[in-house]
Design an enzyme around this catalytic site. Structure first.
Site, PDB file in Angstrom:
ATOM      1  CD  GLU A 114      -4.475   5.594   8.635  1.00  0.00           C
ATOM      2  OE1 GLU A 114      -4.273   4.706   9.476  1.00  0.00           O
ATOM      3  OE2 GLU A 114      -3.917   5.601   7.511  1.00  0.00           O
TER       4      GLU A 114
ATOM      5  CE  LYS B 119      -4.901   0.984   9.306  1.00  0.00           C
ATOM      6  NZ  LYS B 119      -3.788   1.960   9.299  1.00  0.00           N
TER       7      LYS B 119
ATOM      8  CB  CYS C 191      -4.451   3.150   5.581  1.00  0.00           C
ATOM      9  SG  CYS C 191      -2.864   3.418   4.735  1.00  0.00           S
TER      10      CYS C 191
ATOM     11  CB  SER D 286      -0.358   5.644   1.799  1.00  0.00           C
ATOM     12  OG  SER D 286       0.599   4.827   1.169  1.00  0.00           O
TER      13      SER D 286
ATOM     14  CD  GLU E 264      29.078  11.612   2.039  1.00  0.00           C
ATOM     15  OE1 GLU E 264      29.800  12.136   1.178  1.00  0.00           O
ATOM     16  OE2 GLU E 264      28.361  12.278   2.814  1.00  0.00           O
TER      17      GLU E 264
END
Length: 539
Positions: free
Chosen positions: A41, A109, A145, A173, A398
Site C-alpha cells: 500500500e 481503497k 489493507c 499494517s 515514567e
C-alpha cells in the site's frame, strides 16, 4: 501463475528513490519467473504520507513517477503497486495494475481507517467499486489493507459470489506487540474463508517516525490456513504459485518469540529513523541504570558500535556502583565513552540561584530537576558540536506518570523506549543478555533497585507505586480506556488507581513536548492517544 510479494521499505516523500526500489525489485522478481508482482500500500509515496496528500503538487509528482514506472517496469508480468492518485479533484489511496507498459486497472481503497494511528478520512475519498480482473486466466480481485480487515464490510461484500480465485491485499499494517498472531492472521484468515479464495497479503516493512512496519507478508489458502510467510522486520520477496514447468518452493518463516519481536521492532524503528533522516551517529547518556543500558544495547545492535557514543555525567549523588556499571557496559560494547562530572556546574548554578532562593533553602524537587537539566545541556552541546542524534532513555511507565524532567532527561531527538513499560524493560534486558555473544548489560544494572540518583538514597519506589503494580494499571487505563470503577472492580487498590490517573493526566503537557519514539504497544502516547492538555476529568 507465479506471484512475487515484494516486501519493501520505502521512505515517505522520497518518490524517486521509492520508484527506483520498485523498478529494481520488479526486475529481480521478473527474472526469477514471477508473472504477477505485488507491492505494498502506498509503496510509491511511503506510509503514512499524512498532509503531503493535501498538497496538489505532491500528488502531481506521484503521477510523474507513475508515468516513469509505466515506461521502466518489466512489460511481461502484471505488476500491482500502491500509490496515491488524484482524479477529478479528489485524492484516492489506490492500487494500479501495470502490464505491457500500460496501466490496465485501478482500484480505490473502500474502507478508510480513522482510528488509532490512522487518519485517512481527512486525506482520501473512499472508493466505491471493486476491481476484478482476468490475469492469465485467473480471476483476481484487489483490496488495500483495511478492506480485508472487515469480513462483513462493503469491500468484502462487493466480492461475494464472484468466484474470485486470488484476492490481493496491498497493506501498510504497522506493528504492535502481539498484532501478528492475535489480530492480523485471524482476520485475514476469516476473509479468505468468507470468499473461499486464496488471499495474498503484501505488507510494508520499515520504520517511519513512531511507526514500525514489520512485513510478515503471507499467503492464505481458501480454508484460512497459512501457506507461506515472509520474514518479519526485513526486506523480502515471497514467491507463491506454479507454472507447468516450475513449482515455487514455499517459505513459511516461523513467528519470532515475544521479546525478540519487540526488540527487533525497536531496532528497526531506531535504525530507519536515524538513517532516513541522515544522522551518522547517535549518543546515549549512560547513567548506569537499566533504561539507558537497554537503549544503548539497542543502538549498538541497530547501528553498530562505530555509530554510537555514550557519556556518563555523575553527580554528588551518583553511586560508585552505577558509575562503575556505566564504564563496564561501555567496555563490553567497545564504544566511544566520555565522563563529564556535573557537581561543579551544579554548585555554580546553586550559588547563583541562592541569590534568589536564599542561602537557607533546603534541597528539593527544583534541585533534583536542575541536575537533570544540566545533563540535558551537556548532551545537547555534544549533539550540536558533533552532529550526534541524542537518544533519550525514558520508558513508558515514567512518561505516563511524569516521572521525568522536561528539558532535562527528556531532551533529545528520539525516545527509543518511550512506549516500553518498565517491567518490559527488565525483561528485554534479561533476554538480550541470553543471546549469542554473551552478556552486554552488567547483571548488577538489572538487579539494582531503580533510582534517579538525584538525592541521597533515592529509589523510584519513593515516588511511584512498585512497577509490577503500576504497569498493569497503566495498561488498563491508557491502552484499554478503563475508568476508576472498572479498575477497582478488577481488584486494583482505589487509592493507587486515583493517584495513577491524576499523574497520567497532569503530565500530558510534558509528553506533548517529548521526542518521538517507537510504538510497540496497541496504544502509544504519540499517535494513538489524544487528550486535552487542560483537562480536569479524572475517571
Amino acid at each position: 501463475m507465479i506471484t512475487a510479494l515484494v516486501q519493501m521499505n520505502p521512505t515517505v516523500g522520497a518518490l524517486q528513490s521509492n520508484a527506483d526500489l520498485i523498478v529494481s525489485n520488479a526486475r529481480k522478481a521478473a527474472e526469477a519467473g514471477a508473472e504477477l508482482i505485488l507491492f505494498p500500500e502506498l509503496a510509491l509515496a511511503g506510509y503514512p504520507p499524512e498532509d503531503l496528500i493535501l498538497k496538489d503538487h505532491f500528488c502531481n509528482d506521484c503521477a510523474l513517477q507513475l508515468e516513469r514506472l509505466r515506461k521502466e517496469l518489466p512489460p511481461e508480468p502484471f505488476i500491482i503497486i500502491g500509490a496515491p492518485v488524484a482524479r477529478d479533484g479528489k485524492k484516492y489511496n489506490a492500487a494500479l495494475v501495470f502490464q505491457g507498459s500500460e496501466i490496465i486497472g485501478e482500484y480505490h481503497k473502500m474502507l478508510l481507517p480513522n482510528y488509532g494511528v490512522f487518519d485517512e478520512k481527512r486525506l482520501f475519498e473512499a472508493g466505491t467499486e471493486p476491481l476484478i480482473m482476468n490475469l492469465n486466466g485467473k480471476i483476481v480481485a484487489v483490496h488495500i489493507c483495511e478492506d480485508s480487515w472487515d469480513p462483513e464490510g462493503p469491500a468484502v461484500q462487493a466480492l461475494e459470489n464472484k468466484r474470485i480465485e486470488l484476492l490481493i491485499n496491498l497493506s501498510a499494517s504497522p506493528y504492535h506487540r502481539g498484532k501478528l498472531l492475535n489480530d492480523r492472521i485471524d482476520v485475514l484468515a476469516q476473509t479468505a474463508r468468507k470468499l473461499n479464495t486464496t488471499l495474498l497479503y503484501c505488507n510494508m516493512v520499515g520504520g517511519q517516525d513512531e511507526l514500525v512496519f514489520d512485513g510478515a507478508s503471507m499467503v492464505f489458502a481458501p480454508d484460512g490456513s497459512r501457506i507461506a510467510r515472509a520474514k518479519q522486520f526485513h526486506d523480502d520477496i515471497l514467491f507463491y504459485g506454479a507454472q507447468a514447468e516450475k513449482q515455487v518452493q514455499l517459505r513459511k518463516e516461523a513467528p519470532l518469540p515475544d521479546y525478540q519481536e519487540v526488540y527487533e521492532a525497536l531496532k528497526l524503528g531506531l535504525k530507519d529513523y536515524v538513517n532516513k533522516i541522515g544522522f551518522k551517529r547517535v549518543v546515549v547518556a549512560l547513567s548506569g541504570g537499566i533504561d539507558s543500558a537497554l537503549v544503548l544495547a539497542i543502538a549498538v545492535d541497530a547501528l553498530g558500535k562505530d555509530r554510537v557514543a555514550s557519556v556518563t555525567m555523575p553527580s554528588q549523588y551518583s553511586s560508585s556502583g552505577t558509575l562503575g556499571d556505566a564504564h563496564e557496559m561501555a567496555d563490553l560494547l567497545d564504544i566511544e565513552f566520555h565522563e563529564i562530572p556535573i557537581k561543579g556546574l551544579y554548585d555554580q548554578f546553586s550559588g547563583e540561584l541562592s541569590k534568589v532562593w536564599g542561602k537557607d533553602k533546603q534541597p528539593g524537587l527544583a534541585e533534583e530537576n536542575l541536575q537533570a537539566r544540566i545533563r540535558g545541556n551537556l548532551i545537547m552541546a555534544l549533539s550540536n558540536e558533533y552532529g550526534w542524534l541524542v537518544l533519550t532513555t525514558g520508558n513508558k511507565s515514567e512518561m505516563a506518570m511524569g516521572y521525568c524532567t522536561i528539558y532535562g532527561d527528556m531532551a533529545g531527538g528520539f525516545a527509543v523506549i518511550k512506549d516500553v513499560p518498565k517491567t518490559l524493560v527488565f525483561d528485554l534486558c534479561r533476554w538480550r543478555n541470553e543471546q549469542e555473544g554473551g552478556i552486554v548489560i552488567p547483571p548488577s544494572i538489572i538487579e539494582r533497585p531503580p533510582s534517579a540518583e538525584l538525592r541521597p538514597d533515592q529509589k523510584d519506589s519513593d515516588s511511584l507505586p512498585p512497577y509490577e503494580v503500576l504497569d498493569p494499571i497503566l495498561e488498563d487505563y491508557v491502552e484499554n480506556d478503563m475508568g476508576i470503577d472498572s479498575l477497582t472492580a478488577k481488584g486494583y487498590d482505589e487509592a493507587i488507581v486515583r493517584r495513577v490517573i491524576h499523574a497520567v493526566e497532569l503530565s500530558e503537557y510534558k509528553r506533548r513536548q517529548s521526542p518521538p519514539g517507537v510504538k510497540i504497544t496497541p496504544k502509544s502516547f504519540d499517535r494513538d492517544r489524544r487528550v486535552p492538555i487542560v483537562n480536569r476529568y479524572r475517571n
